[in-house]
Enzyme design. Structure first.
Site, PDB file in Angstrom:
ATOM      1  N   ASP A  67       3.937   7.034  -6.881  1.00  0.00           N
ATOM      2  CA  ASP A  67       5.124   6.697  -6.099  1.00  0.00           C
ATOM      3  C   ASP A  67       6.416   6.846  -6.874  1.00  0.00           C
ATOM      4  O   ASP A  67       7.487   6.983  -6.285  1.00  0.00           O
ATOM      5  CB  ASP A  67       5.008   5.264  -5.564  1.00  0.00           C
ATOM      6  CG  ASP A  67       4.031   5.177  -4.419  1.00  0.00           C
ATOM      7  OD1 ASP A  67       4.000   6.123  -3.624  1.00  0.00           O
ATOM      8  OD2 ASP A  67       3.301   4.186  -4.325  1.00  0.00           O
ATOM      9  N   HIS A  80       0.834  -1.204   0.000  1.00  0.00           N
ATOM     10  CA  HIS A  80       0.000   0.000   0.000  1.00  0.00           C
ATOM     11  C   HIS A  80       0.867   1.251   0.000  1.00  0.00           C
ATOM     12  O   HIS A  80       1.031   1.891  -1.041  1.00  0.00           O
ATOM     13  CB  HIS A  80      -0.940  -0.057   1.208  1.00  0.00           C
ATOM     14  CG  HIS A  80      -1.995   0.994   1.240  1.00  0.00           C
ATOM     15  ND1 HIS A  80      -2.234   1.876   0.217  1.00  0.00           N
ATOM     16  CD2 HIS A  80      -2.922   1.294   2.204  1.00  0.00           C
ATOM     17  CE1 HIS A  80      -3.225   2.667   0.538  1.00  0.00           C
ATOM     18  NE2 HIS A  80      -3.664   2.347   1.741  1.00  0.00           N
ATOM     19  N   HIS A 102      -0.935   0.361 -11.828  1.00  0.00           N
ATOM     20  CA  HIS A 102      -1.895   0.741 -10.792  1.00  0.00           C
ATOM     21  C   HIS A 102      -3.147  -0.124 -10.933  1.00  0.00           C
ATOM     22  O   HIS A 102      -3.539  -0.465 -12.041  1.00  0.00           O
ATOM     23  CB  HIS A 102      -2.271   2.223 -10.922  1.00  0.00           C
ATOM     24  CG  HIS A 102      -2.848   2.791  -9.666  1.00  0.00           C
ATOM     25  ND1 HIS A 102      -4.176   2.655  -9.343  1.00  0.00           N
ATOM     26  CD2 HIS A 102      -2.273   3.469  -8.645  1.00  0.00           C
ATOM     27  CE1 HIS A 102      -4.389   3.234  -8.185  1.00  0.00           C
ATOM     28  NE2 HIS A 102      -3.254   3.732  -7.734  1.00  0.00           N
TER      29      HIS A 102
HETATM   30  N1  CMC Z   1       6.140  -3.647 -13.877  1.00  0.00           N
HETATM   31  C1  CMC Z   1       6.010  -4.579 -14.834  1.00  0.00           C
HETATM   32  N2  CMC Z   1       4.874  -5.214 -15.118  1.00  0.00           N
HETATM   33  C2  CMC Z   1       3.795  -4.879 -14.393  1.00  0.00           C
HETATM   34  C3  CMC Z   1       3.852  -3.910 -13.385  1.00  0.00           C
HETATM   35  C4  CMC Z   1       5.087  -3.302 -13.130  1.00  0.00           C
HETATM   36  N3  CMC Z   1       5.213  -2.371 -12.168  1.00  0.00           N
HETATM   37  N4  CMC Z   1       2.632  -3.790 -12.826  1.00  0.00           N
HETATM   38  C5  CMC Z   1       1.829  -4.651 -13.469  1.00  0.00           C
HETATM   39  N5  CMC Z   1       2.542  -5.321 -14.421  1.00  0.00           N
HETATM   40  C6  CMC Z   1       2.045  -6.351 -15.317  1.00  0.00           C
HETATM   41  C7  CMC Z   1       1.972  -7.703 -14.602  1.00  0.00           C
HETATM   42  O1  CMC Z   1       3.189  -8.404 -14.713  1.00  0.00           O
HETATM   43  C8  CMC Z   1       0.840  -8.365 -15.359  1.00  0.00           C
HETATM   44  O2  CMC Z   1       1.330  -8.807 -16.597  1.00  0.00           O
HETATM   45  P1  CMC Z   1       0.706 -10.117 -17.325  1.00  0.00           P
HETATM   46  O3  CMC Z   1      -0.741  -9.763 -17.598  1.00  0.00           O
HETATM   47  O4  CMC Z   1       1.536 -10.263 -18.544  1.00  0.00           O
HETATM   48  O5  CMC Z   1       0.848 -11.218 -16.333  1.00  0.00           O
HETATM   49  C9  CMC Z   1      -0.125  -7.183 -15.639  1.00  0.00           C
HETATM   50  O6  CMC Z   1       0.700  -6.035 -15.654  1.00  0.00           O
HETATM   51  C10 CMC Z   1      -1.180  -7.055 -14.571  1.00  0.00           C
HETATM   52  O7  CMC Z   1      -0.521  -7.028 -13.303  1.00  0.00           O
HETATM   53  P2  CMC Z   1      -1.286  -7.065 -11.893  1.00  0.00           P
HETATM   54  O8  CMC Z   1      -0.272  -7.083 -10.793  1.00  0.00           O
HETATM   55  O9  CMC Z   1      -2.323  -8.125 -11.892  1.00  0.00           O
HETATM   56  O10 CMC Z   1      -2.004  -5.676 -11.990  1.00  0.00           O
HETATM   57  P3  CMC Z   1      -2.676  -4.901 -10.836  1.00  0.00           P
HETATM   58  O11 CMC Z   1      -3.567  -3.955 -11.464  1.00  0.00           O
HETATM   59  O12 CMC Z   1      -3.230  -5.793  -9.808  1.00  0.00           O
HETATM   60  O13 CMC Z   1      -1.356  -4.224 -10.191  1.00  0.00           O
HETATM   61  C11 CMC Z   1       0.014  -2.991  -8.783  1.00  0.00           C
HETATM   62  C12 CMC Z   1      -1.316  -3.033  -9.555  1.00  0.00           C
HETATM   63  C13 CMC Z   1       0.204  -1.579  -8.255  1.00  0.00           C
HETATM   64  C14 CMC Z   1      -0.055  -3.962  -7.595  1.00  0.00           C
HETATM   65  C15 CMC Z   1       1.178  -3.368  -9.717  1.00  0.00           C
HETATM   66  O14 CMC Z   1       1.170  -2.574 -10.867  1.00  0.00           O
HETATM   67  C16 CMC Z   1       2.522  -3.305  -9.017  1.00  0.00           C
HETATM   68  O15 CMC Z   1       2.886  -4.243  -8.276  1.00  0.00           O
HETATM   69  N6  CMC Z   1       3.301  -2.222  -9.253  1.00  0.00           N
HETATM   70  C17 CMC Z   1       4.585  -2.048  -8.614  1.00  0.00           C
HETATM   71  C18 CMC Z   1       4.421  -1.547  -7.171  1.00  0.00           C
HETATM   72  C19 CMC Z   1       3.948  -0.094  -7.129  1.00  0.00           C
HETATM   73  O16 CMC Z   1       4.476   0.773  -7.788  1.00  0.00           O
HETATM   74  N7  CMC Z   1       2.955   0.174  -6.246  1.00  0.00           N
HETATM   75  C20 CMC Z   1       2.404   1.517  -6.057  1.00  0.00           C
HETATM   76  C21 CMC Z   1       0.995   1.595  -6.502  1.00  0.00           C
HETATM   77  S1  CMC Z   1       0.360   3.257  -6.580  1.00  0.00           S
HETATM   78  C22 CMC Z   1       0.125   3.727  -4.939  1.00  0.00           C
HETATM   79  C23 CMC Z   1      -1.265   4.173  -4.599  1.00  0.00           C
HETATM   80  O17 CMC Z   1      -2.065   4.592  -5.437  1.00  0.00           O
HETATM   81  O18 CMC Z   1      -1.600   4.122  -3.400  1.00  0.00           O
END
Ligand code: CMC
Length: 385
Positions: free
Chosen positions: A321, A228, A267
């Protein structure tokens, strides 16, 4: 598994996509990349507003008149002081625990010495307690940050606005105008963001009619988690681990080839360039020029360009972030304080949404699908094999 008795077999893990309430506080449009507080676009608030005005808006549902803003600002200033008893305790904890744990402990201690925390039915009284906590959280966070540097806390300066005073309490001296502007802006941008985990956690606690300090403590506890609030710490570790543009290019090719997640990208809600990152990006450029961190900004830009080329079509862009870490680092703030600063801002959203929910409270009580065994015969302990 035998005799599955539960009829509910449909569920959304992590309550993903479940709508739990209505709200007039704020709206995140992930497709359009828009964020608004009380109907006002974040880009307008970022350009024209201040943290104080934004908090007033979130709490009261309208922008203040000049006299209302002055009165509200004075109220925040008048509530900044944290009792020595609390300061002494959080700076004499038995272990060097995480700054978020110190902050959470400080809020809990405030509850124990502060008569505004008694469980009030009256929402106006709760709002007053919330305003006091918004003011005190900045003071506590600055004290925690200074304690970790083995420095004494700096008392708040009543002449300064919220963000500028926060920087002053962190440093012990007045920051430059651009630095103060960037801190104020960052506080505005993080003040509210839909039904995120910490907001939900604080609302769950408040819905039991527990007190505001307990609800805010649970928000802080939830925000502490790396899924988070903690991503910007990891972004700055990534960026400062790279020493040149050539190294950044090699780094990004490597992570793309390995398909590892890159911190500060993607995101759950935004599937386009999110507005908070866009706004912070412009200020990160100006700030890094001022503070001599231009190369770090160039490294960030190199990574952003290549990652969005590769993943933009999948809806992956820099998130807030990616640039907030760079900004706080350029302000000379230790990475361990990045998540507490998030709390200094987000407490406004927690309090606003708690107060709104309590206008027509309903205890949060979801259910779970039972998947364990049933009808097991009880065998007395001495007869068990
Ligand atoms: N780098 C590379 N690939 C990514 C990334 C990333 N940062 N984020 C998502 N993907 C890819 C993931 O590998 C997957 O690919 P595939 O469909 O080929 O398997 C696809 O995108 C969907 O990923 P997901 O994790 O299911 O997507 P999500 O919408 O649940 O993820 C997230 C959101 C924030 C958890 C994720 O993007 C992530 O872990 N990012 C890195 C950590 C980060 O920066 N967090 C801060 C979030 S913003 C803070 C806030 O608003 O409070």
């Amino acid at each position: 598994m035998k005799n599955q008795k539960n009829r509910e077999t449909d569920f959304a893990k992590g309550l993903e996509g479940i709508v739990s309430n209505t709200t007039r506080i704020g709206y995140v449009d992930g497709e359009a990349g828009k964020l608004s507080y009380r109907g006002y676009d974040i880009e307008d608030l970022a350009e024209h507003s201040s943290y104080e005005e934004t908090v007033y808006l979130l709490l009261n549902g309208k922008l203040p008149t000049l006299s209302e803003l002055e009165e509200f600002t004075d109220k925040l200033k008048g509530n900044r002081t944290v009792a020595d008893e609390v300061m002494n305790r959080i700076t004499h904890l038995p272990c060097p625990c995480h700054p978020m744990s110190m902050l959470r402990s400080g809020i809990s201690l405030l509850e124990c010495i502060d008569d505004t925390c008694r469980i009030a039915e009256d929402l106006e009284e709760k709002k007053e307690a919330g305003i006091k906590l918004i003011a005190q959280t900045a003071t506590l966070t600055a004290a925690v940050a200074r304690h970790l540097q083995e420095k004494e806390p700096v008392p708040p300066d009543p002449a300064l606005p919220h963000g500028a005073n926060f920087l002053y309490m962190l440093r012990g001296e007045r920051a430059k105008p651009l630095e103060e502007r960037v801190m104020d802006l960052s506080l505005i941008l993080h003040a509210d963001h839909g039904m995120n985990a910490s907001t939900f956690a604080s609302m769950v606690v408040a819905s039991t009619l527990s007190d505001l300090h307990s609800a805010v403590s649970s928000g802080i506890a939830t925000l502490k988690g790396p899924l988070h609030g903690g991503a910007n710490e990891r972004v700055i570790r990534m960026l400062t681990g790279i020493s040149s543009i050539a190294e950044a290019e090699a780094f990004v090719e490597k992570v793309l080839a390995e398909k590892t997640k890159i911190m500060g990208f993607g995101h759950r809600v935004y599937k386009t360039y999110e507005p908070r990152a866009k706004i912070l990006q412009g200020y990160a450029k100006k700030l890094t020029e001022l503070t001599g961190n231009e190369e770090l900004f160039e490294i960030a830009q190199t990574i952003e360009k290549r990652v969005t080329e590769a993943y933009g079509s999948k809806g992956i862009f820099p998130n807030v972030d990616f640039y907030s870490g760079l900004i706080y680092h350029s302000l000379g703030i230790d990475e361990s304080i990045f998540t507490p600063i998030f709390a200094v801002s987000r407490i406004a959203g927690w309090v606003a949404r708690i107060l709104e929910y309590l206008e027509d409270n309903r205890l949060f009580r979801p259910r779970a699908v039972y998947t364990g065994p049933t009808d097991l015969p009880y065998v007395p302990v001495r007869e068990r094999g």
